[in-house]
Design an enzyme around this catalytic site. Sequence first.
Site, PDB file in Angstrom:
ATOM      1  N   ARG A   1      27.693 104.621  50.508  1.00 28.00           N
ATOM      2  CA  ARG A   1      29.148 104.555  50.397  1.00 28.00           C
ATOM      3  C   ARG A   1      29.830 105.780  51.022  1.00 28.00           C
ATOM      4  O   ARG A   1      31.046 105.831  51.128  1.00 28.00           O
ATOM      5  CB  ARG A   1      29.577 104.472  48.932  1.00 28.00           C
ATOM      6  CG  ARG A   1      29.137 103.198  48.243  1.00 28.00           C
ATOM      7  CD  ARG A   1      29.650 103.163  46.819  1.00 28.00           C
ATOM      8  NE  ARG A   1      28.899 102.231  46.024  1.00 28.00           N
ATOM      9  CZ  ARG A   1      27.793 102.511  45.354  1.00 28.00           C
ATOM     10  NH1 ARG A   1      27.311 103.736  45.371  1.00 28.00           N
ATOM     11  NH2 ARG A   1      27.166 101.600  44.673  1.00 28.00           N
TER      12      ARG A   1
ATOM     13  N   HIS B   1      21.785  98.566  38.597  1.00 25.79           N
ATOM     14  CA  HIS B   1      21.820  97.825  39.861  1.00 25.79           C
ATOM     15  C   HIS B   1      20.444  97.378  40.335  1.00 25.79           C
ATOM     16  O   HIS B   1      20.266  97.032  41.491  1.00 25.79           O
ATOM     17  CB  HIS B   1      22.521  98.671  40.943  1.00 25.79           C
ATOM     18  CG  HIS B   1      23.969  98.935  40.628  1.00 25.79           C
ATOM     19  ND1 HIS B   1      24.680  99.996  41.146  1.00 25.79           N
ATOM     20  CD2 HIS B   1      24.844  98.260  39.834  1.00 25.79           C
ATOM     21  CE1 HIS B   1      25.928  99.967  40.677  1.00 25.79           C
ATOM     22  NE2 HIS B   1      26.048  98.929  39.883  1.00 25.79           N
TER      23      HIS B   1
END
Length: 246
Positions: free
Chosen positions: A37, A124
């Site tokens: 990110r 995740h």
Amino acid sequence: MKMNELEQLRQIIGESTNIVFFGGAGVSTESNIPDFRSESGLFNAQSKYGFRPETMLSHSFFINHPQQFFEYHLNEMIFPDAQPNSAHIALAKLEQQRKLRAVITQNIDGLHQLAGSRKVLELHGSVLRNYCLNCGAKYGIDFMLKHRQDIPHCLDCGGIVRPDVVLYEEGLDSRVVDAAERYISNADVLIVGGTSLVVYPAAGLINYFRGRKLVLINKSVTDYDRKADLIVRDSIGAALKYAVGE
Ligand code: ZN
């Protein structure tokens, strides 16, 4: 190093036997696993593959462009040589000392377990676990890494083998989220490190904390700074290593 903050962290850790750690990408960047990110992650994805990372790591992209999905996932998201850093090692030590109850992580690299942590809640998922979409057969990371140029297919039935990670557009495992909520709401000390707390469900989970001390270890400012009892603006590895001791 700001000794005062680190001394306070050491004291908070020393006084508690019910610590929970919540960590994000910043924990793994110190093991040289880049945050996809980040600006460079975004740049790399777009210049090399023509898409944003969030696009390539989405469920619909996986279904519609499996070849490109696996090319990105297998070449950019997996770091087989990465080693646990001081943060992973300190947290494993705290668990061994029965001071830390759980590590809750947004990372998918398995480095906490490699460092020796046993109670790890992976929000995740993990790139180390993979399964056949058709028959459910399980595969390790070595099998996947043999398929860096194509789509991994199940040896038993020929179905596509996908990583056990939560893609964008997919829901989190409710059992993992429930357990994370339980550990956080029962914790005496919550240490949050390496996350800006903007990625779902991090921010929501922190709100379950009702304990004594909320500690943030983060180099940048977060929306939760005003709620924190202690903010350490330092590397997570260096801070935890100092506070936990060798
Ligand atoms: Zn299969």
